[in-house]
Design a protein around this motif. Sequence first.
Motif, mmCIF file in Angstrom:
data_model
loop_
_atom_site.group_PDB
_atom_site.id
_atom_site.type_symbol
_atom_site.label_atom_id
_atom_site.label_comp_id
_atom_site.label_asym_id
_atom_site.label_seq_id
_atom_site.Cartn_x
_atom_site.Cartn_y
_atom_site.Cartn_z
ATOM 1 N N LEU A 83 -24.471 -21.697 16.056
ATOM 2 C CA LEU A 83 -23.479 -21.013 15.218
ATOM 3 C C LEU A 83 -24.074 -20.288 14.014
ATOM 4 O O LEU A 83 -23.348 -19.618 13.277
ATOM 5 N N LEU A 84 -25.397 -20.417 13.805
ATOM 6 C CA LEU A 84 -26.019 -19.694 12.692
ATOM 7 C C LEU A 84 -26.107 -18.213 13.038
ATOM 8 O O LEU A 84 -26.702 -17.847 14.049
ATOM 9 N N PRO A 85 -25.544 -17.340 12.222
ATOM 10 C CA PRO A 85 -25.504 -15.915 12.569
ATOM 11 C C PRO A 85 -26.763 -15.146 12.180
ATOM 12 O O PRO A 85 -27.582 -15.609 11.375
ATOM 13 N N GLY A 86 -26.903 -13.970 12.769
ATOM 14 C CA GLY A 86 -27.900 -12.986 12.361
ATOM 15 C C GLY A 86 -29.344 -13.433 12.492
ATOM 16 O O GLY A 86 -29.685 -14.354 13.234
ATOM 17 N N LEU A 87 -30.190 -12.746 11.729
ATOM 18 C CA LEU A 87 -31.627 -12.989 11.755
ATOM 19 C C LEU A 87 -31.979 -14.391 11.264
ATOM 20 O O LEU A 87 -32.924 -15.019 11.757
ATOM 21 N N LEU A 88 -31.194 -14.900 10.316
ATOM 22 C CA LEU A 88 -31.384 -16.272 9.842
ATOM 23 C C LEU A 88 -31.293 -17.244 11.012
ATOM 24 O O LEU A 88 -32.138 -18.124 11.188
ATOM 25 N N GLY A 89 -30.268 -17.074 11.847
ATOM 26 C CA GLY A 89 -30.088 -17.932 13.019
ATOM 27 C C GLY A 89 -31.213 -17.791 14.020
ATOM 28 O O GLY A 89 -31.691 -18.776 14.581
ATOM 29 N N VAL A 90 -31.660 -16.558 14.257
ATOM 30 C CA VAL A 90 -32.740 -16.315 15.219
ATOM 31 C C VAL A 90 -34.011 -17.052 14.790
ATOM 32 O O VAL A 90 -34.639 -17.758 15.595
ATOM 33 N N TYR A 91 -34.402 -16.908 13.539
ATOM 34 C CA TYR A 91 -35.621 -17.568 13.053
ATOM 35 C C TYR A 91 -35.468 -19.087 13.008
ATOM 36 O O TYR A 91 -36.392 -19.828 13.347
ATOM 37 N N TYR A 92 -34.291 -19.561 12.608
ATOM 38 C CA TYR A 92 -34.086 -21.009 12.495
ATOM 39 C C TYR A 92 -34.103 -21.659 13.876
ATOM 40 O O TYR A 92 -34.757 -22.700 14.074
ATOM 41 N N ARG A 93 -33.404 -21.054 14.848
ATOM 42 C CA ARG A 93 -33.386 -21.621 16.205
ATOM 43 C C ARG A 93 -34.784 -21.631 16.814
ATOM 44 O O ARG A 93 -35.191 -22.613 17.441
ATOM 45 N N ALA A 94 -35.526 -20.547 16.637
ATOM 46 C CA ALA A 94 -36.886 -20.483 17.184
ATOM 47 C C ALA A 94 -37.753 -21.600 16.609
ATOM 48 O O ALA A 94 -38.501 -22.266 17.340
ATOM 49 N N ALA A 95 -37.645 -21.831 15.316
ATOM 50 C CA ALA A 95 -38.435 -22.890 14.681
ATOM 51 C C ALA A 95 -38.012 -24.268 15.174
ATOM 52 O O ALA A 95 -38.850 -25.115 15.509
ATOM 53 N N PHE A 96 -36.714 -24.512 15.234
ATOM 54 C CA PHE A 96 -36.220 -25.827 15.655
ATOM 55 C C PHE A 96 -36.618 -26.139 17.093
ATOM 56 O O PHE A 96 -37.128 -27.231 17.385
ATOM 57 N N TYR A 97 -36.423 -25.169 17.997
ATOM 58 C CA TYR A 97 -36.764 -25.435 19.399
ATOM 59 C C TYR A 97 -38.272 -25.559 19.594
ATOM 60 O O TYR A 97 -38.724 -26.267 20.492
ATOM 61 N N ARG A 98 -39.042 -24.923 18.732
ATOM 62 C CA ARG A 98 -40.497 -25.097 18.768
ATOM 63 C C ARG A 98 -40.855 -26.537 18.427
ATOM 64 O O ARG A 98 -41.808 -27.104 18.971
#
Length: 197
Positions: free
Chosen positions: A46-61
């Motif tokens: 549910l995190l929107p925009g570029l913030l969400g993209v970077y946060y999800r990538a870091a978390f799944y890493r």
Amino acid sequence: MKSLIKSTLRMLFMLLALPCWLGFTLQSALMGKDQATTSWSQLLSLLPGLLGVYYRAAFYRLIFRETSQNTVIGFGTLFSQHRTHISSGVYIGPQCNIGMCRIQPNCLLGSGVHIMSGKGQHNFSDPDTPLKDQGGQFTQVVVGEDTWIGNGALVMANIGKKCVVAAGSVVISEVPDYAIVGGNPAKVLGSRKASDS
């Protein structure tokens, strides 16, 4: 300069994702990794925009093995199984639902793509037993490198490298390398390899 900024942002978001990783680790100890993956995936989707993209990538890493932080995972995308691998350069569009799979480098998944954990997730052979009680078997689906899966496709079998899967296709059988497939069930329509004429 651009790559330096991206690298710095990725490092920053790895630090920012540590509290969620800690929560995931605690929940995993109590409820199992798949349940924790589902829960945190729903929250972070549910995190929107570029913030969400970077946060999800870091978390799944942090939580998936062999997963690159150099990925784009769109808004509303859910993961249901912990045994998932996402390689470098992968784009996963919005509203996808990803089961147990290995997505190899430079793949593109359009919006609303569903990759199930194989086609044997649900048994239904005994009409006297409720479907929910018949169990099933989860298998890891592999999506080969440099493959494009169009919007709304359902994938239940391995896809080779450098393939194109048409939007709305239902993949129930293995797709060979370089194939262009479409339909329900998906059938080979052509090849990305140059013909030998």
